[in-house]
Enzyme design. Structure first.
Site, mmCIF file in Angstrom:
data_model
loop_
_atom_site.group_PDB
_atom_site.id
_atom_site.type_symbol
_atom_site.label_atom_id
_atom_site.label_comp_id
_atom_site.label_asym_id
_atom_site.label_seq_id
_atom_site.Cartn_x
_atom_site.Cartn_y
_atom_site.Cartn_z
ATOM 1 C CG ASN A 10 -6.168 -22.910 47.509
ATOM 2 O OD1 ASN A 10 -6.277 -22.336 48.602
ATOM 3 N ND2 ASN A 10 -5.592 -22.344 46.464
ATOM 4 C CD1 TRP A 11 -11.100 -25.320 51.395
ATOM 5 C CD2 TRP A 11 -11.455 -24.529 53.462
ATOM 6 N NE1 TRP A 11 -11.527 -26.370 52.175
ATOM 7 C CE2 TRP A 11 -11.753 -25.919 53.459
ATOM 8 C CE3 TRP A 11 -11.588 -23.825 54.658
ATOM 9 C CZ2 TRP A 11 -12.193 -26.597 54.592
ATOM 10 C CZ3 TRP A 11 -12.027 -24.503 55.796
ATOM 11 C CH2 TRP A 11 -12.328 -25.867 55.762
ATOM 12 C CE LYS A 12 -8.242 -20.954 44.376
ATOM 13 N NZ LYS A 12 -8.451 -20.657 42.946
ATOM 14 C CG HIS A 96 -2.353 -20.777 43.940
ATOM 15 N ND1 HIS A 96 -3.109 -19.885 43.221
ATOM 16 C CD2 HIS A 96 -3.068 -21.947 43.986
ATOM 17 C CE1 HIS A 96 -4.247 -20.480 42.862
ATOM 18 N NE2 HIS A 96 -4.242 -21.717 43.314
ATOM 19 C CD GLU A 98 -6.275 -17.760 42.961
ATOM 20 O OE1 GLU A 98 -7.198 -18.260 42.305
ATOM 21 O OE2 GLU A 98 -6.141 -17.913 44.205
ATOM 22 C CD GLU A 168 -1.728 -23.214 40.268
ATOM 23 O OE1 GLU A 168 -2.792 -23.356 40.879
ATOM 24 O OE2 GLU A 168 -0.990 -22.244 40.424
ATOM 25 N N GLY A 174 -10.777 -21.701 37.672
ATOM 26 C CA GLY A 174 -11.938 -20.855 37.888
ATOM 27 C C GLY A 174 -12.654 -20.459 36.616
ATOM 28 C CB SER A 214 -11.979 -26.354 36.308
ATOM 29 O OG SER A 214 -11.900 -24.948 36.267
ATOM 30 N N GLY A 235 -10.032 -26.189 43.898
ATOM 31 C CA GLY A 235 -10.454 -24.877 44.362
ATOM 32 C C GLY A 235 -11.905 -24.870 44.782
ATOM 33 N N GLY A 236 -12.762 -24.313 43.934
ATOM 34 C CA GLY A 236 -14.170 -24.103 44.280
ATOM 35 C C GLY A 236 -14.895 -25.344 44.753
#
Length: 251
Positions: A10-12, A96, A98, A168, A174, A214, A235-236
């Protein structure tokens, strides 16, 4: 490679179209034919260009990060399920944390989106999970259970067969904190049992349940080694070749 394994990035709201094209091409070049399904969840402006890349490589797919719940209309800036499907998008990430936190989305809305996605031929990646205070109070199964029930239990079995679930733990997104493999397995097993109770063992045993919190190269293999953890929503770490490729290969 079993049919239910997957690693989704997920590049967000990261990467320009130029950067994203280079990133996808470099990941595919480094990973080669993957041992699992690999999904790039990219910003909307990149969906069609990344789809052009993934269409040329077996095992790679593209996902939208969200979609609107209406078919069309005066919703400036939004994209419908039909638009995504016509653009060749494979998956769509829905619910999600967010989206829930920043845009007020709840599971009754997400349920509508899931139905719209399925009707358009898109495959939903449905996200659920609890915040830290819920986990500390020991209410995590109750809260996640309610999310699953509200979002998915109105589906029929044929629809449920097409849904990917991503657990999640919000407290591990994050933050650098990761649920232990045992904590992940416990919740994934609980989710799979919920699916079994509602839809039967056959569907439950074929449902992909991803862990999203993470995931990194140094913990992916241990997490993915758990019986009911079928991969990750990353994610990251999905934003660099050196981090994402080892995660793909860990699966």
């Amino acid at each position: 490679m079993t049919s239910r394994t997957m690693v989704a990035g997920n590049w967000k709201m990261n990467t320009t179209p130029t950067q994203g094209k280079a990133l996808a091409e470099d990941i595919i070049a480094a990973a080669g034919t993957p041992p699992t399904k690999v999904v790039f969840g990219v910003p909307a402006i990149q969906l069609m260009s990344i789809k052009e890349i993934t269409a040329q490589h077996e095992g790679y797919f593209v996902a939208a990060q969200n979609m609107h719940h209406k078919d069309n209309g005066a919703y400036t800036g939004e994209l419908s399920a039909a638009m995504l499907a016509d653009a060749g998008v494979d998956y769509v990430i829905l619910g999600h944390s967010e989206r829930r936190e920043y845009f007020g989305e709840n599971d009754s809305l997400v349920n509508i989106k899931i139905n719209k996605a399925l009707n358009a031929g898109l495959l939903p990646i449905y996200c659920c999970g609890e915040k830290l205070d819920i986990r500390e109070a020991g209410n995590h199964e109750m809260i996640v259970g309610k999310q699953i029930e509200q979002a998915l239990f109105s589906l029929d079995p044929a629809q449920m067969e097409k849904v990917v679930i991503a657990y999640e733990p919000v407290w591990a997104i994050g933050t650098g904190v990761t649920a232990s493999p045992e904590q992940a397995q416990e919740m994934h097993s609980f989710i799979r049992q919920m699916v079994a109770n509602q839809f039967g063992d056959t569907i439950a045993n074929s449902t992909t349940i991803l862990y999203g919190g993470s995931v990194k190269p140094d913990n992916a293999e241990e997490l993915f080694g758990m019986e009911d953890v079928d991969g990750g929503l990353v994610g990251g770490a999905s934003l660099s070749v050196e981090n994402f490729v080892p995660i793909i290969k860990a699966r």
